[in-house]
Scaffold this active site. Structure first.
Site, PDB file in Angstrom:
ATOM      1  N   SER A 156      78.345  41.027  36.051  1.00  0.00           N
ATOM      2  CA  SER A 156      79.455  41.969  35.896  1.00  0.00           C
ATOM      3  C   SER A 156      79.807  42.716  37.172  1.00  0.00           C
ATOM      4  O   SER A 156      80.864  43.347  37.245  1.00  0.00           O
ATOM      5  CB  SER A 156      79.128  42.979  34.794  1.00  0.00           C
ATOM      6  OG  SER A 156      79.055  42.329  33.544  1.00  0.00           O
ATOM      7  N   GLU A 171      44.687  40.063  96.678  1.00  0.00           N
ATOM      8  CA  GLU A 171      45.130  38.703  96.979  1.00  0.00           C
ATOM      9  C   GLU A 171      45.434  38.435  98.455  1.00  0.00           C
ATOM     10  O   GLU A 171      45.255  37.321  98.930  1.00  0.00           O
ATOM     11  CB  GLU A 171      46.391  38.385  96.141  1.00  0.00           C
ATOM     12  CG  GLU A 171      46.160  38.390  94.647  1.00  0.00           C
ATOM     13  CD  GLU A 171      45.222  37.270  94.221  1.00  0.00           C
ATOM     14  OE1 GLU A 171      45.355  36.139  94.719  1.00  0.00           O
ATOM     15  OE2 GLU A 171      44.329  37.550  93.392  1.00  0.00           O
TER      16      GLU A 171
END
Length: 823
Positions: free
Chosen positions: A482, A88
């Site tokens: 239960s 770049e």
């Protein structure tokens, strides 16, 4: 004359030059007005990925709108810097924001390439790209380029080169949803930037110019060409030698994309629950952009055990109900792999594979197994053909397809060519023997918790998260049946009753008023045992005893205890609720049982240990206990620090031990005797709702609580015998066998003050002096209580006189004749 003409032309040239300079200066001055404030770069906080970790640090999941992990420039490897500078801006560290040499080179190159169809070469420096990415738009215009250049010069004056490069390397978009080099390294290669090889770093450096133009799978040739160009630039700039460059260019891209947002196997339900909690607590932006670091309570080993136990339990029930037919039927062409290649499998049940039946006879089915996929998503070329023997699909001989319930005699009576099915491989990878599988219709959940901290160690909310994201551990509200009874009995023991208190187990009618009429509860199985101790009542899960006990105490007291334990937020104080007819979740029930296991201390169940923001500051921690001496700067022989437990005591520790002891009896002699195989102290309670629509088992050892639920998502009967003891307890047992392997047994802690007295288990009366004999157990009594001297029955005399109790003639004769009704 010539001299005068020359002077005239020179003067005109100078005038034009001055005018040009003035115009350019004016233009630049105009463009300089209203420029964005580049000082915002000081406060740069890009969206960062939130990461979720297990308790041991393993990565579980990531959440982000932009996959980015911020990396300070000091942590960026030199190889990465060199690759990006070469690709770049090779003069980055020498220019002042604009590179005149690069600009001239770009102009000359573009003139040479004019008319060739090649893309124009840019001359933007890294600083200019920072100015554009952070402060300007992507508009293609001279105005924007001038503004970009002006901002670049100013940025260079305000920030160091390293800071500018840091901003650039963390902001750039690199394709596949990845932003910044750290995110791209994980996305493309599933490794950190420090692990990248030369050819990998060069490929990432090739992407800023246009990730889609160099896509690793769709534009492979272009990607390799661009990568090789970067490698050549690195060699030309002296970062690598020619030999290294040649070796790197000979390699392929070798991209290995990271899979979805979940990484730790079998953790999807857990991760999704954490995600929901973070959104509720901090909002979506904090989750998807805040870069949070979340340390969860998940134990990966326990999670695998829990998942496996739940899947096996659901499959055991489902296979007992027979085969429901293939997933679909297809035409078996020349390439059956292509035909079934896109049929979805369960990503979180990797043991299973999709297959197509190629042929059958009475003893064997020949199958073609779905081929795997390349990283690009393309089907692999290999084709695996295997077999299923009759022995490995016997359960499927019972066929239960709508309108077709029959028993087949052989493999070809069940499977046909073209049937698409699930299979599981027998033996090692590459084996050609398979077992027929079928996705269970029934669902369930399991939660594993540390009773002393509330930390959720494992959680599975169903058979497969890929199939259904509905979490039955936290989102499914079901009747606990239960399994709620221990809280009724705990309320009784905390308010004057003892484990040897006797309650009548006999038919009862409850007048619920004009609107609801008469309610006649029944025991499971329809039988009753007459007067029985509280211990027998919970061991045998006697509904009639529980209703009488709740009636004797008053339901407002039961409701108060249920709310204290967190089973319900607000419980309706009606008698039917004493049998677990309200709705709650597996998570709530497991947390409530944790209170019994830890000696009565209130706990907050938590999936999260700690949350840190992007800067490492802790913004949440689950641990609320106080330790004043834990931060001593040095060890000087002082006492070990102790945690100050500031949690609320919601139940007497002695009561907690009594109910634990009684629930040990559930395992030893009651409705969950299958759990006895664990061979360690275990307490727990089964739960089965009306018509066997829900099956529960919640149990615990001294240091671990596990809750299990099984039932259909849309409640419907599971069939006679589908009880908590038959469906849920085996799942609990399988999990605990794995979790407790190689660990020494630990006894439940007996609180100070508890007396252990030998009693007759059936009558509740004091046993003989030596404490031995059939039916004699050691019962726990609080100070000031003891086994009764006189045999009295709760719920008999008073109810009978008021005409509210209906007792059979046989039971009445047994009680009057003094046998105690124990038969």
């Amino acid at each position: 004359m010539l001299l005068r003409l020359f002077g005239y032309l020179f003067g005109m040239g100078m005038l034009l030059a001055i005018v040009g300079v003035v115009v350019v200066s004016w233009y630049v001055s105009e463009q300089s007005k209203d420029l964005p404030d580049f000082e915002v770069l000081n406060a740069y906080e890009p969206p960062v990925t939130t990461r979720v970790h297990a308790a041991n640090g393993e990565l579980m999941a990531e959440y982000a709108r932009e996959r980015r992990l911020y990396l300070p420039i000091q942590a960026v490897p030199e190889l990465i810097k060199q690759a990006y500078l070469s690709a770049e801006d090779k003069n980055f560290y020498s220019h002042k924001g604009i590179d005149p040499h690069g600009l001239a080179r770009a102009v000359i190159t573009n003139i040479k390439n004019y008319g060739t169809g090649r893309r124009a070469v840019g001359a933007s420096t890294i600083t200019q790209q920072v100015a554009k990415n952070f402060l300007l738009s992507n508009e293609r215009s001279i105005d924007r380029k001038i503004k970009e250049a002006i901002l670049s010069l100013r940025i260079e004056q305000a920030y160091s080169k390293d800071r500018i490069l840091e901003l650039y390397l963390n902001e750039i978009f690199l394709g596949l949803g990845a932003y910044g080099i750290a995110g791209a390294s994980l996305t493309y290669y599933d490794k950190s930037v420090h692990e990248l090889d030369l050819h990998e770093a060069a490929y990432l450096a090739a992407l800023p110019k246009g990730p889609n133009n160099y896509h690793p799978f769709r534009k492979t040739e272009e990607a390799i060409e661009r990568r090789n160009w970067v490698i050549d630039r690195m060699a030309a700039n002296g970062y690598i030698n020619n030999e290294e460059a040649l070796k790197a260019k000979q390699k392929g891209l070798e991209v290995n994309p990271r899979r979805g947002s979940s990484y730790l196997f079998a953790s999807e339900y857990f991760s999704e629950e954490v995600r929901r909690e973070i959104v509720d607590r901090y909002g979506e932006d904090a989750l998807y952009e805040g870069g949070l670091s979340i340390r969860t309570t998940l134990d990966p080993i326990m999670q695998n055990y829990a998942r496996k136990a739940l899947i096996n339990g659901l499959m055991a029930y489902d296979t007992s109900r027979g085969y429901r037919g293939p997933l679909q039927t297809v035409e078996v062409g020349s390439d059956w792999g292509e035909t079934i290649g896109d049929i979805e499998n369960f990503s979180d049940v990797p043991e299973w594979r999709v297959a197509v039946v190629l042929g059958t006879d009475a003893e064997t089915a020949t199958i073609g197994v779905q081929p795997g996929k390349e990283a690009s998503g393309k089907l692999k070329e290999d084709r695996l053909v295997g077999t299923i023997s009759l022995e490995d699909m016997k359960w499927a001989l019972q066929i239960s397809i709508e309108g077709d319930k029959r028993t087949a005699k052989g493999v070809n009576g069940v499977l046909n060519a073209g049937d698409v099915i699930f299979v599981e491989q027998k033996g090692d990878e590459g084996a050609r023997q398979f077992v027929l599988r079928q996705k269970p219709k029934v669902s369930g959940a399991i939660v594993v918790m540390d009773p002393f901290t509330g930390r959720v160690l494992a959680m599975a909310g169903g058979f497969s998260f890929a199939d259904s994201q509905f979490n039955r551990a936290t989102q499914a509200y079901r009747q606990p049946g239960s399994s709620f009874k221990p809280f009724v009995y705990a309320a009784a023991l905390d308010n004057g009753y003892t484990p040897s208190s006797v309650v009548l187990d006999a038919p009862i009618k409850i007048d619920q008023g004009n609107a609801l009429g008469i309610w006649e509860p029944k025991n499971y199985g329809g039988k009753y045992a007459g007067p029985s101790t509280l211990r027998l009542g919970i061991e045998r899960s006697r509904n009639l005893m529980t209703v009488r006990l709740a009636k004797d105490m008053g339901m407002p007291l039961v409701a108060q205890y249920a709310e204290r334990f967190g089973v319900y937020d607000k419980m309706l104080p009606v008698l039917s609720m004493s049998l677990g007819s309200g709705e709650t979740t597996v998570m709530r029930m497991t947390a409530a049982y944790s209170v019994l296991a830890n000696g009565g201390r209130s706990i907050k169940p938590s999936l999260i240990d700690r949350i840190q923001d992007r800067y490492g500051k802790t913004i949440f921690k689950h641990e609320e206990r106080i330790c004043n001496d834990c931060n001593a700067p040095s060890w000087e022989g002082q006492e070990e620090p102790e945690l100050e437990d500031n949690r609320e005591q919601v139940l007497d520790p002695m009561t907690a031990y009594q109910i634990t002891s009684m629930m040990e009896g559930v395992v030893q002699r009651g409705t969950a005797t299958s759990v006895k195989v664990l061979g360690v102290p275990v307490a727990g309670k089964t739960g089965t709702t009306n018509e066997e629509k829900d099956a529960w088992f919640v149990g615990y050892t001294p240091d671990m609580v596990t809750g299990v639920y099984v039932g259909f998502d849309t409640p419907k009967p599971m069939g006679r015998g589908s009880t908590g003891g038959g469906l849920a307890a085996p799942i609990f047992t399988e999990f605990m066998q794995a979790a407790l392997a190689d660990k020494p047994p630990v006894d439940f802690r007996v609180p100070r003050g508890i007396k252990l007295v030998p009693i007759n288990r059936k009558t509740g009366l004091l046993a003989n002096a030596d404490g031995e004999g059939e039916g004699v157990i050691m019962e726990a009594f609080k100070p000031g209580t003891s086994p009764p001297d006189v045999y009295s029955v709760i719920g008999f005399t008073d109810d009978l006189l008021q005409g509210e109790l209906t007792v059979s003639p046989d039971a009445n004769r047994a009680i009057v004749s003094g046998t105690g009704g124990l038969y």
